[in-house]
Design a protein around this motif. Structure first.
Motif, short mmCIF file in Angstrom:
data_model
loop_
_atom_site.label_atom_id
_atom_site.label_comp_id
_atom_site.label_asym_id
_atom_site.label_seq_id
_atom_site.Cartn_x
_atom_site.Cartn_y
_atom_site.Cartn_z
N LYS A 1 0.85 -1.19 0.00
CA LYS A 1 0.00 0.00 0.00
C LYS A 1 0.88 1.24 0.00
CE LYS A 1 -3.85 2.19 2.47
NZ LYS A 1 -4.76 2.11 3.64
N MET A 2 0.63 2.12 -0.97
CA MET A 2 1.33 3.40 -1.06
C MET A 2 0.28 4.50 -0.92
SD MET A 2 3.88 2.59 -4.28
CE MET A 2 4.78 4.14 -4.10
N GLY A 3 0.26 5.16 0.25
CA GLY A 3 -0.79 6.13 0.51
C GLY A 3 -2.13 5.43 0.57
N ASN A 4 -3.05 5.83 -0.29
CA ASN A 4 -4.36 5.19 -0.34
C ASN A 4 -4.47 4.19 -1.49
OD1 ASN A 4 -5.40 6.69 1.84
ND2 ASN A 4 -5.81 8.43 0.49
N THR A 5 -3.35 3.93 -2.13
CA THR A 5 -3.35 3.03 -3.29
C THR A 5 -2.75 1.67 -2.92
OG1 THR A 5 -3.09 4.90 -4.80
CG2 THR A 5 -2.58 2.71 -5.67
N ARG A 6 -3.48 0.61 -3.19
CA ARG A 6 -2.97 -0.74 -2.98
C ARG A 6 -2.43 -1.28 -4.30
NH1 ARG A 6 -4.22 -3.18 1.74
NH2 ARG A 6 -5.75 -2.15 3.08
N PHE A 7 -1.41 -2.10 -4.23
CA PHE A 7 -0.84 -2.69 -5.44
C PHE A 7 -0.51 -4.15 -5.20
CE2 PHE A 7 2.78 -1.16 -3.00
CZ PHE A 7 3.72 -2.18 -3.11
N ASP A 8 -0.52 -4.90 -6.29
CA ASP A 8 -0.21 -6.33 -6.25
C ASP A 8 1.14 -6.54 -6.90
OD1 ASP A 8 -0.07 -9.05 -6.26
OD2 ASP A 8 -1.82 -9.39 -7.53
N PHE A 9 2.18 -6.59 -6.09
CA PHE A 9 3.55 -6.77 -6.59
C PHE A 9 3.70 -8.07 -7.36
CE2 PHE A 9 7.73 -8.66 -5.89
CZ PHE A 9 8.57 -7.67 -6.39
#
Length: 259
Positions: A200-208
């Motif tokens: 999670k970067m700030g309010n953004t989630r990501f799928d590495f």
């Protein structure tokens, strides 16, 4: 891949290189899948990402299809060549086993016979061989990671798969941990957690893991000490979505993943 996108001649050179390789007969024994890169290829012989003759006539799309297919073909060849070079005295069954591993790792699963002739039709709704490969890969992982006394398998193909899966999980987890230490993102690094590997970067989630998070978490929970016999079934603990730590074992982990 970029050169193949821009040049049909280059894609053809790669195809000829695979066809004329000193290991070409071994590729056949392995059952390796090499997609047809020509615009006239039958639909069932294409990669599932762009299974269309009409799309190949759209400017830019045809090159993208050619580059994607050429890249996967070359990837399969390189994996096979490295395996062959490292294991010079393999039986036909071991070659076939690793060919199966290469195919499913690169998204080409085995379909039941009654679905094979209709794969092009099924691809209108989803990519059937890719979907099947996502089911078959964990099965092969179980065989490779479990002790032989608990249903695991031995052999060059199983050892290579276990090594690759372990490296895949370890490398990805290391990158995520370094990003967390540097303050770039927040991420759950506990493989017991349902959020393992999700950042999670700030309010953004990501799928590495680019859609492979379940396999990464699944492998992390399965890796253990095979010298402990039956006790090696125990992974120790599992962390639920509420943060509760509960006891778990490998059979439970397999069952939950299949569910």
């Amino acid at each position: 891949m970029i050169r193949a996108m821009a040049s049909p001649k280059y894609a053809e050179l790669v195809r000829q290189g695979i066809e004329n390789s000193p290991n070409a007969t071994i590729y056949e024994k392995m059952g390796l899948y090499f997609a047809d890169t020509t615009s006239s290829a039958a639909l069932s012989a294409r990669e599932e990402a762009i299974m269309s003759r009409l799309a190949a006539k759209i400017p830019g799309v045809g090159g993208s299809q050619r580059g994607y297919t050429t890249f996967l073909n070359k990837l399969r060849q390189d994996m096979a060549d490295n395996f062959i070079a490292g294991h010079p005295n393999l039986s036909n069954q071991e070659l076939k086993d690793f060919g199966h591993v290469i195919n499913i790792m690169s998204g080409r699963g085995d379909l039941p016979r009654f679905l094979q002739d209709n794969s092009a039709i099924l691809n209108a709704a989803f990519a059937p061989r890719y979907a099947m490969s996502r089911l078959q890969l964990p099965v092969e992982m179980v065989k490779a990671l479990l002790p032989t006394g608990l249903g695991g398998t031995t052999g060059a193909a199983s050892k290579e798969l276990a090594r690759d899966v372990t490296a895949f999980v370890a490398t990805g987890t290391t990158v995520l941990a370094l990003g967390k230490l540097a303050g770039i993102w927040n991420v759950e690094l506990d493989p017991r957690s349902t959020d393992f590997g999700k950042g999670k970067m700030g309010n953004t989630r990501f799928d590495f893991w680019a859609g492979e998070q379940q396999i990464a978490r699944y492998a992390a929970q399965l890796i253990g000490d095979p010298t402990r016999g039956v006790d090696s079934l125990k992974t120790g603990q599992r962390k639920t979505s509420t943060g509760q730590i509960v006891d778990a074992n490998r059979l439970d982990t397999i069952g939950r993943w299949l569910q």
